[in-house]
Scaffold this active site. Sequence first.
Site, mmCIF file in Angstrom:
data_model
loop_
_atom_site.group_PDB
_atom_site.id
_atom_site.type_symbol
_atom_site.label_atom_id
_atom_site.label_comp_id
_atom_site.label_asym_id
_atom_site.label_seq_id
_atom_site.Cartn_x
_atom_site.Cartn_y
_atom_site.Cartn_z
ATOM 1 N N LYS A 1 -49.300 36.636 50.470
ATOM 2 C CA LYS A 1 -50.583 36.375 50.555
ATOM 3 C C LYS A 1 -50.257 35.295 52.100
ATOM 4 O O LYS A 1 -51.163 35.406 52.479
ATOM 5 C CB LYS A 1 -50.589 35.532 49.599
ATOM 6 N N GLU B 1 -51.559 31.763 41.664
ATOM 7 C CA GLU B 1 -51.442 29.958 42.341
ATOM 8 C C GLU B 1 -52.607 30.366 42.447
ATOM 9 O O GLU B 1 -52.738 31.741 43.850
ATOM 10 C CB GLU B 1 -50.438 29.937 43.227
ATOM 11 N N ARG C 1 -41.772 43.722 41.210
ATOM 12 C CA ARG C 1 -43.057 44.113 41.585
ATOM 13 C C ARG C 1 -43.605 45.321 42.605
ATOM 14 O O ARG C 1 -43.147 46.395 43.038
ATOM 15 C CB ARG C 1 -43.610 42.850 42.690
HETATM 16 P P1 ATP Z 1 -46.709 33.041 46.170
HETATM 17 O O1 ATP Z 1 -46.101 33.876 47.195
HETATM 18 O O2 ATP Z 1 -48.140 31.971 46.551
HETATM 19 O O3 ATP Z 1 -46.093 32.505 45.084
HETATM 20 P P2 ATP Z 1 -47.546 35.343 44.740
HETATM 21 O O4 ATP Z 1 -47.693 37.023 44.747
HETATM 22 O O5 ATP Z 1 -46.351 36.026 43.937
HETATM 23 O O6 ATP Z 1 -47.441 34.737 45.803
HETATM 24 P P3 ATP Z 1 -48.680 34.518 41.986
HETATM 25 O O7 ATP Z 1 -50.100 33.984 41.967
HETATM 26 O O8 ATP Z 1 -47.622 32.570 42.118
HETATM 27 O O9 ATP Z 1 -48.856 35.017 43.345
HETATM 28 O O10 ATP Z 1 -48.943 35.477 41.290
HETATM 29 C C1 ATP Z 1 -49.581 35.726 40.254
HETATM 30 C C2 ATP Z 1 -49.058 36.614 39.102
HETATM 31 O O11 ATP Z 1 -48.783 38.040 39.816
HETATM 32 C C3 ATP Z 1 -47.586 36.549 38.607
HETATM 33 O O12 ATP Z 1 -47.006 36.270 38.328
HETATM 34 C C4 ATP Z 1 -46.511 36.896 39.867
HETATM 35 O O13 ATP Z 1 -45.632 37.503 39.998
HETATM 36 C C5 ATP Z 1 -47.642 38.825 39.449
HETATM 37 N N1 ATP Z 1 -47.965 39.133 40.845
HETATM 38 C C6 ATP Z 1 -47.761 38.591 42.202
HETATM 39 N N2 ATP Z 1 -47.323 39.474 43.425
HETATM 40 C C7 ATP Z 1 -47.306 40.991 42.234
HETATM 41 C C8 ATP Z 1 -46.951 42.134 42.757
HETATM 42 N N3 ATP Z 1 -46.844 42.657 44.437
HETATM 43 N N4 ATP Z 1 -47.028 43.348 41.909
HETATM 44 C C9 ATP Z 1 -46.131 42.717 40.201
HETATM 45 N N5 ATP Z 1 -47.351 41.349 40.430
HETATM 46 C C10 ATP Z 1 -47.342 40.381 41.138
#
Ligand code: ATP
Length: 567
Positions: A276, A41, A266
């Site tokens: 974020k 996102e 994660r």
């Molecule tokens: P938000 O809270 O804004 O949704 P987010 O960290 O999930 O934050 P996204 O932009 O939705 O951010 O994440 C993009 C991709 O990265 C998603 O598929 C998410 O699952 C993956 N991702 C995010 N944080 C992690 C992490 N700490 N470890 C592994 N994958 C991650």
Amino acid sequence: MEEKKIKNEEKRSLNFIEEIIEEDIRNGKNESRVHTRFPPEPNGYLHIGHAKSICLNFGLGKKYNGKTNLRFDDTNPIKEDVEYVDSIMEDVKWLGFDWEERLFYASDYFEQLFEFALILIRNGKAYVCDMTAEEIAETRGTPTRPGIESTYRNRSIEENVELFQKMRRGAYPDGSKVLRARIDMASPNMHMRDPVLYRILHASHHRTGDQWCIYPMYDFAHGQSDSIEKITHSICTLEFEVHRPLYDWFIREIGIYAPRQIEFARLNLSYTVMSKRKLLELVKEKNVNGWDDPRMPTICGLRRRGYTPESIRNFADIIGVAKRDNMIDVSLLEFCVREDLNKHAHRRMAVLNPLKVVIDNYPEGVVEDMEAVNNPEDDNMGKRKVPFSRELFIEQEDFMENPPGKFYRLAAGKEVRLRYAYIIRCNSFIKNHETGKITEIHCTYDPLTKSGMPDSGRKVKGTLHWVSAGHAIKAEIRLYDRLFTKENPDDMPEGQSYKDCLNPESLNIISGLIEPEILSSRILDKYQFERIGYFSVDKDSTPQNLVFNRVVPLKDSWAKMEKNKEI
Ligand code: ATP
Ligand code: MG
């Protein structure tokens, strides 16, 4: 026999996602295609957790001769920005991955998603609800208590179609109506209790402008976007496991292609926050100097700090994929960059805490060019010249007035080798009696011990790095430590926040002296300052004012140096 053994080992090392994919390939599912995607996102900069996800998704695409899309899940115009879109593309490329022509946006599908919503409405599976966000939250119930059905739940299909179309045309103010799925207010899965699919938001979107005033919720957009793109394996983090029944419900009720969702844990790193929201807070409240502050776990921060794409990819590989949440020690990430830079970084000599050395028996005005290897791990990286003269600097810590037994550095009456140069003996020192500080030491050198000479003769236990006083280049050196003092800043005692464990010593700026060859360095070039650590040229650096970031200190340097190696 040997070949068989290797094959078995390969098999054993498959992670659980690869096992699922290989089984799907064997069964001919989706014509044995593999198509993954990375779906950020654009509401912030990417961090090392995202890097894990990028390496995983693009890595699987590569490994199975498949494809990987980059898709921006841009359903929330209020928090999203093109600045983030651009930075995300830059980071994915920098990590070494290529989405080729497959760059997509969920906002490209807004019309299609609207049509999907109409299908649900027409099948009696969605309704327009006039309750406020608070009322919806209040009537949702709890995991143990069923929710209360909305009084608008039984509106006729015709009325719902008309209201939804009027919502789209801008007939209603923000928050006055939503479209909800009609599922089950008593479901043990809270996500199935008539979730909101669309909300009214009179906000400009960074791509669609003012074309829309209703926006799909993330949950209504994500799975269908995967479906539209014919993603075969939709890999996401564990928190989406409970959303999966809802995603499956949408796909089934709309009647479209079904990707397979697979969840993994994660990445959590010790001494780091990864949310974020928290990273944005640190930037906004100026606890750090922007998203690319080298103390940030963002990809741009790591890049500026001096991390290499190889080291991050290798890290992602080593940690693998887990099914359960865990915490990875940040020192593993440091290990990976050290290992990579050890192979590829040029060596230089730099003195961070200078102590003046005068070689009394070395002729004044003479400069000798000493030959130094650029990287002992790789002969192809060549050699350079390091000027040697009568006045030098060594590190303060390399001299002691009253050395303990096993001090193999310099002290009065003791000998050491100066790397790439001569063995010197310390004869006397000058001490400031007010401060107790040693300000200058006087030595003699042994001309028969020049490095690289056929028989340089004697051996000594210690080898020190040094710079020539008249030739050294002054540079600003930024020494970083962990941004947080607690292993898990997300888990603080009652009443405290992650900001209460910010490390006040996380940045220490000093001035250092570096051998003159450093003048040829360019931004982002990486070096090992011998016996000190790995350093990278910061983007603030200019030829007049060189600036270096410490990537990581050099571990085990003493162990190596004291093996009495003479180079
Ligand atoms: P938000 O809270 O804004 O949704 P987010 O960290 O999930 O934050 P996204 O932009 O939705 O951010 O994440 C993009 C991709 O990265 C998603 O598929 C998410 O699952 C993956 N991702 C995010 N944080 C992690 C992490 N700490 N470890 C592994 N994958 C991650
Ligand atoms: Mg997310």
